[in-house]
Design an enzyme around this catalytic site. Structure first.
Site, short mmCIF file in Angstrom:
data_model
loop_
_atom_site.label_atom_id
_atom_site.label_comp_id
_atom_site.label_asym_id
_atom_site.label_seq_id
_atom_site.Cartn_x
_atom_site.Cartn_y
_atom_site.Cartn_z
N CYS A 286 27.56 4.59 -21.90
CA CYS A 286 28.73 4.59 -21.01
C CYS A 286 29.43 3.24 -20.90
O CYS A 286 30.55 3.09 -21.38
CB CYS A 286 28.30 5.06 -19.62
SG CYS A 286 27.67 6.73 -19.63
N1 LIG Z 1 23.76 9.78 -21.09
C1 LIG Z 1 24.31 9.49 -19.94
O1 LIG Z 1 23.66 8.93 -19.08
C2 LIG Z 1 25.74 9.86 -19.62
C3 LIG Z 1 26.19 9.68 -18.31
C4 LIG Z 1 27.50 10.05 -18.00
C5 LIG Z 1 28.32 10.58 -18.97
N2 LIG Z 1 27.87 10.75 -20.25
C6 LIG Z 1 28.78 11.35 -21.22
O2 LIG Z 1 28.34 12.68 -21.52
C7 LIG Z 1 28.62 13.01 -22.88
C8 LIG Z 1 27.36 13.44 -23.59
O3 LIG Z 1 26.46 12.35 -23.60
P1 LIG Z 1 24.92 12.51 -23.90
O4 LIG Z 1 24.29 11.24 -23.45
O5 LIG Z 1 24.38 13.80 -23.38
O6 LIG Z 1 24.95 12.58 -25.50
P2 LIG Z 1 23.74 13.00 -26.48
O7 LIG Z 1 24.04 12.37 -27.78
O8 LIG Z 1 22.43 12.76 -25.80
O9 LIG Z 1 23.87 14.58 -26.59
C9 LIG Z 1 24.96 15.21 -27.17
C10 LIG Z 1 24.46 16.47 -27.84
O10 LIG Z 1 25.60 17.15 -28.36
C11 LIG Z 1 25.23 17.74 -29.59
N3 LIG Z 1 26.45 18.05 -30.31
C12 LIG Z 1 27.29 17.24 -31.00
N4 LIG Z 1 28.31 17.92 -31.50
C13 LIG Z 1 28.14 19.20 -31.13
C14 LIG Z 1 28.86 20.39 -31.34
N5 LIG Z 1 29.99 20.42 -32.06
N6 LIG Z 1 28.36 21.53 -30.81
C15 LIG Z 1 27.21 21.54 -30.10
N7 LIG Z 1 26.50 20.43 -29.87
C16 LIG Z 1 26.95 19.28 -30.38
C17 LIG Z 1 24.34 16.71 -30.22
O11 LIG Z 1 23.54 17.25 -31.25
C18 LIG Z 1 23.53 16.23 -29.02
O12 LIG Z 1 22.36 16.99 -28.85
C19 LIG Z 1 29.29 11.77 -23.47
O13 LIG Z 1 30.66 11.89 -23.35
C20 LIG Z 1 28.80 10.65 -22.55
O14 LIG Z 1 29.72 9.58 -22.53
C21 LIG Z 1 26.59 10.42 -20.59
#
Ligand SMILES: NC(=O)c1ccc[n+]([C@@H]2O[C@H](COP(=O)([O-])OP(=O)(O)OC[C@H]3O[C@@H](n4cnc5c(N)ncnc54)[C@H](O)[C@@H]3O)[C@@H](O)[C@H]2O)c1
Length: 448
Positions: A286
């Site tokens: 983030c």
């Molecule tokens: N991790 C955090 O603490 C956090 C906090 C707030 C916001 N976010 C936001 O949330 C979003 C997701 O982050 P995250 O940490 O969960 O990411 P991540 O990489 O842990 O998980 C994303 C998942 O999406 C899957 N994916 C990718 N393309 C795909 C598709 N076309 N169809 C289905 N699945 C698909 C990936 O294989 C992965 O498992 C981002 O925008 C991030 O900025 C994350």
């Protein structure tokens, strides 16, 4: 007799209230998987969509790949009907679809929305009337209305359009940012208010009714763009304040003042001050990334986001500052960094988690190696590390009983299970970037 307007949201609201609505979560990562579990706990039947077959297979055999989520929680969710799939055709059976896919930066530090657009293209053929689609991925203001809605409308074969009010036919779209703080056990997920901005009031109300089942409070805002901007403001606020204390730390070191002592004193002020702490640089998905989504979008409006750029500059320089301090500390002891053995403690980007994304440890290891040091690492949450998008380390965690062999131990991530007095006692030299050795008076500690 007055005619009552048709309300096309009644059925979905009824299904939500009776827990018969089917919830589809796209992206089974750090955000999507815990969210799925919350809905399962509330007795919803949840389907998790992911393109990673390893994740799908692990979840379907009741396993987990996130350290803080035990397999038992997945198995409990399975009893409520939770299953994972790579098959987007199942989107058609969902009443609510929540998208939690990555939003990284590309190599030019510009937004990479390819995961979002890829997902939207995959779900569009299966979207049906009355369905609610929510984007949770962090992104610049305008993404939901300017990118997601046009794609959903263009790529669904039935010609369905977004419904802007309850009387219109079509599907509903909203944006609701994820606000999780990984590793923070002081606030229950339920107690984190959920901000929601809909494409029209009906979508906002629907999304609020869905999230109200798992969050104690929802905060509706007037549009998806306001919700998108809310998330960015929160992260930019952190990024700028961390840069401020990182800069002040460097000044305080020259002035021989302990900034941590100063922050502790300042935070006794009961109003107008929130403590932020200096460190070895920013990490995670983030804070190092999200502000640049706004800088990029601002250019469209001939606007230069100077605070974001300056904060980025200060924070990006921190790993270099740490390496300079390691070099200096070794040279004070008559050693050159080139050829010295250095043990980096902590590979995860912050305390007590296993997430390596954008971790400053990775940059510090690379910089130390480039300067000729022989580097190893220890991290109780990361037994081994291979290749990532921006690194190729291929290392395994070195046991702590080998500490005496190293010329220098660098504390980069202050995991709480480390026994700091024992580490200091065994080490030849400790460079502490987190003030983890506070209170330990030993001549072999250099705090930076
Ligand atoms: N991790 C955090 O603490 C956090 C906090 C707030 C916001 N976010 C936001 O949330 C979003 C997701 O982050 P995250 O940490 O969960 O990411 P991540 O990489 O842990 O998980 C994303 C998942 O999406 C899957 N994916 C990718 N393309 C795909 C598709 N076309 N169809 C289905 N699945 C698909 C990936 O294989 C992965 O498992 C981002 O925008 C991030 O900025 C994350």
């Amino acid at each position: 007799m007055a005619l009552t307007a048709v309300d096309n949201t009644v059925e979905l609201r009824h299904r939500v209230a009776t827990r018969t609505a089917r919830i589809g979560i796209v992206g089974m990562g750090y955000v999507g998987l815990p969210l799925s579990l919350l809905f399962s706990e509330e007795r919803f039947r949840v389907t998790g969509f992911d393109i990673d077959p390893h994740k799908v297979e692990t979840l379907n055999r009741g396993g987990s790949y996130i350290v803080r989520i035990p397999g038992a929680e997945i198995q409990r969710a399975q009893q409520q009907g939770f299953a994972a799939t790579e098959d987007y055709a199942q989107i058609a059976q969902m009443d609510v679809v929540i998208i939690c896919v990555p939003t990284p930066l590309n190599e030019y530090h510009e937004p990479d929305l390819s995961y979002v657009t890829g997902t939207v293209r995959s779900i569009a053929p299966h979207v049906h009337e009355g369905q609610l689609i929510v984007l949770e991925s962090t992104t610049y203001p305008g993404t939901t209305e300017e990118v997601m809605v046009p794609l959903l409308e263009a790529e669904n074969p039935s010609g369905l359009r977004v419904a802007r009010d309850a009387a219109s036919r079509g599907f509903y779209v909203a944006f609701s940012p994820e606000r999780e703080d990984p590793g923070n056990d002081t606030v229950a997920r339920r107690d984190i208010p959920k901000v929601v901005g809909g494409c029209g009031p009906a979508a906002a109300e629907l999304a609020s009714s869905v999230y109200s089942t798992i969050f104690n409070r929802t905060v509706p805002v007037s549009s998806p763009a306001a919700a998108e901007m809310t998330k960015l403001l929160e992260n930019i606020y952190r990024c700028v304040n961390i840069a401020l204390v990182n800069e002040l730390k460097q000044l305080c070191m020259r002035m021989d003042i302990d900034l941590f002592e100063v922050i502790d004193a300042a935070k006794t002020k009961p109003f107008g001050f929130q403590p932020f702490y200096p460190g070895p640089g920013l990490g995670g998905h983030c804070i190092p990334i999200d502000p640049f989504y706004l800088s990029w979008k601002a250019k469209e409006f001939d606007f230069h986001t100077r605070f974001i750029e300056l904060a980025g500059e200060v924070n990006l320089a921190m790993p270099y500052f740490v390496v300079e301090n390691v070099m200096e500390a070794l040279s004070q002891r008559g050693k050159a960094l080139c050829g010295s053995r250095v043990l980096v403690l902590g590979l995860a980007y912050k305390r007590d988690i296993d997430d390596l994304r954008e971790s400053p440890s990775l940059t510090i290891i690379e910089l130390l190696q480039k300067r000729g040091a022989q580097v190893e690492y220890n991290d109780p949450f990361v037994p081994s590390v291979g290749r990532g998008r921006k690194y190729a380390l291929n290392m395994t965690s070195t046991p702590l009983d080998r500490i005496p062999e190293f010329d220098c131990v660098v504390i980069v991530t202050d995991h709480s299970q480390y026994d700091y007095p024992a580490i200091v006692a065994k080490a030849q030299l400790v460079v502490d970037t987190r003030n983890a050795t506070r209170g330990i008076g030993a001549a072999n500690i250099v705090r930076c």
